[in-house]
Design an enzyme around this catalytic site. Sequence first.
Site, mmCIF file in Angstrom:
data_model
loop_
_atom_site.group_PDB
_atom_site.id
_atom_site.type_symbol
_atom_site.label_atom_id
_atom_site.label_comp_id
_atom_site.label_asym_id
_atom_site.label_seq_id
_atom_site.Cartn_x
_atom_site.Cartn_y
_atom_site.Cartn_z
ATOM 1 N N GLU A 93 -16.104 -26.054 -2.894
ATOM 2 C CA GLU A 93 -15.599 -26.888 -3.995
ATOM 3 C C GLU A 93 -14.534 -27.863 -3.492
ATOM 4 O OE1 GLU A 93 -17.255 -26.946 -6.487
ATOM 5 O OE2 GLU A 93 -18.262 -25.016 -6.499
ATOM 6 N N HIS A 99 -28.800 -23.338 -11.894
ATOM 7 C CA HIS A 99 -29.240 -24.733 -11.789
ATOM 8 C C HIS A 99 -30.528 -25.024 -12.555
ATOM 9 C CE1 HIS A 99 -26.407 -24.018 -8.576
ATOM 10 N NE2 HIS A 99 -26.216 -25.315 -8.441
HETATM 11 O O1 X8Z Z 1 -23.863 -24.384 -7.002
HETATM 12 C C1 X8Z Z 1 -23.251 -24.355 -5.950
HETATM 13 C C2 X8Z Z 1 -21.775 -24.699 -5.929
HETATM 14 C C3 X8Z Z 1 -21.413 -25.764 -6.907
HETATM 15 S S1 X8Z Z 1 -22.110 -27.310 -6.519
HETATM 16 C C4 X8Z Z 1 -20.962 -23.460 -6.249
HETATM 17 N N1 X8Z Z 1 -23.876 -23.962 -4.816
HETATM 18 C C5 X8Z Z 1 -25.291 -23.569 -4.786
HETATM 19 C C6 X8Z Z 1 -25.539 -22.278 -5.524
HETATM 20 O O2 X8Z Z 1 -24.591 -21.576 -5.865
HETATM 21 O O3 X8Z Z 1 -26.712 -21.944 -5.753
HETATM 22 C C7 X8Z Z 1 -23.274 -23.890 -3.494
HETATM 23 C C8 X8Z Z 1 -24.332 -23.338 -2.605
HETATM 24 C C9 X8Z Z 1 -25.620 -23.431 -3.338
HETATM 25 ZN ZN ZN Z 2 -21.299 -28.170 -4.786
#
Ligand code: X8Z
Ligand code: ZN
Length: 458
Positions: A217, A348
């Site tokens: 972050e 996501h």
């Molecule tokens: O979503 C994230 C960050 C925020 S952009 C915590 N990441 C992905 C996940 O958690 O799936 C970082 C690594 C991959």
């Molecule tokens: Zn990120």
Amino acid sequence: MAKTRDYSTLLEAWSGWRNAVGPPSKQLFSRMIEINNLGVQSAGFHDTSEIWKNELGISNLENIVDDLYATIQPLYVQLHAFVRGRLSAIDKTGVVHSDRPLPAHVLGNMWAQNWEPILPQLLPTAALSGGEDATQVLRRRYSSFNQLVVVAQDFFLSLGFQPLPPTFWSRSQFVRPNDGRKPVCHGSATDFYSQEDVRLLMCGKINEDDFYTLHHEMGHLYYFLTYSHQPFLFRSGASSAFHEAIGDTIIYAAMATKHRHRLGFVSTGNKTNPKDLDIINLLRQALVKIPILPFSLALEKWRWGVMAGQIKPNQYNQAWWNLKLKYQGIVPPIERSEKDFDPASKFHIISNTPYIRYFLSSVLQVQIFQALCEASGQGPRFGKPLNQCDIYGSIEAGNRLREMMSLGSSHPWNVALKVLTHEENPKIDAQPLMDYYQPLHEWLVIENRRLNYTIGFD
Ligand code: X8Z
Ligand code: ZN
């Protein structure tokens, strides 16, 4: 998921989470896809995946990611074989089979995207005796999450970045609020485009995973600040993949053996021979950094297929698991049907955030790390392996990074990459990643052969 080794408890957590979030969101999700598509079709696109692919500024994106993955896959397959071989050797319950795909609930993480927590199960205790459990060290040393933020910031300061502004400290949410609010807890960083107002949102706990997420972050936050002099339209990353890669480049640097010594993650009296320690540490890094490659590819191929109408709502779950088997070599631990909607278990998907950026970032961050390593006078060009590079405290590395970050999106990403690597026509390239893990790759091949472990998951 990280702590317990009891497979029935893991199964309960794994299926409990999916039962809770999947079925209620399936129809909402398919309706959202329809609405998204109506919007982009009225602007002349075939479907939303077309816009999502364009966002990266890479023509032929799908071919490019396939080619990148073809380079990396042999390493993943060896890692997978070793993990499966070890887990099945110690499993007394018959859950992990030596020659079948891995069940998704035993890999130390709700989504099987980061396997680092199972490292102690992979190596005999003797091999680990020199290493300390980073989570234990952090808990011993620090009593509040704020202190962890200070430690993460310290790496950036060592590269010549300024301390984060006072409003960052007063306006961020570091830990879960205990006043009844239920915020989205997935870590995020936000640019308020006003003076130096940049903020972090986490429900942080003192553990190794959150410690590294903080670095991730902070990469976003320092990127916001470094391009804040640009006109509004250029105040974003060279691409979203670059935005994701900055903090993770620092994670590579912070996970290096030398820095783990600095952080007290390696006990001083340890008797493990340094060569073994290097392999153990590379294995630790690989468990963090490699599984996310096939994970992100499978995830986004599923979503592209859904958006393009090739995967219909009544095929959602089966198509999801087909891709997971193909790329990750994992299977659901219990029978699934189209009543389940397992993609929804991932933030996501449900928040409609593109994911191929993390695949590209995983490749790019090692390229950036190599460029910073060279800027600091180390690395292959100076006759030293990339994975031995220690950039902590290198102002030269910091300057090189800031030079790129300050461009924001005022130039195409290949210009930003050129600023970093000094190459004439830089491309996104998996070679630095393969070089980084080369000694581990060799070691895995030898161990898998010696132990007669099955390779692959066709
Ligand atoms: O979503 C994230 C960050 C925020 S952009 C915590 N990441 C992905 C996940 O958690 O799936 C970082 C690594 C991959
Ligand atoms: Zn990120």
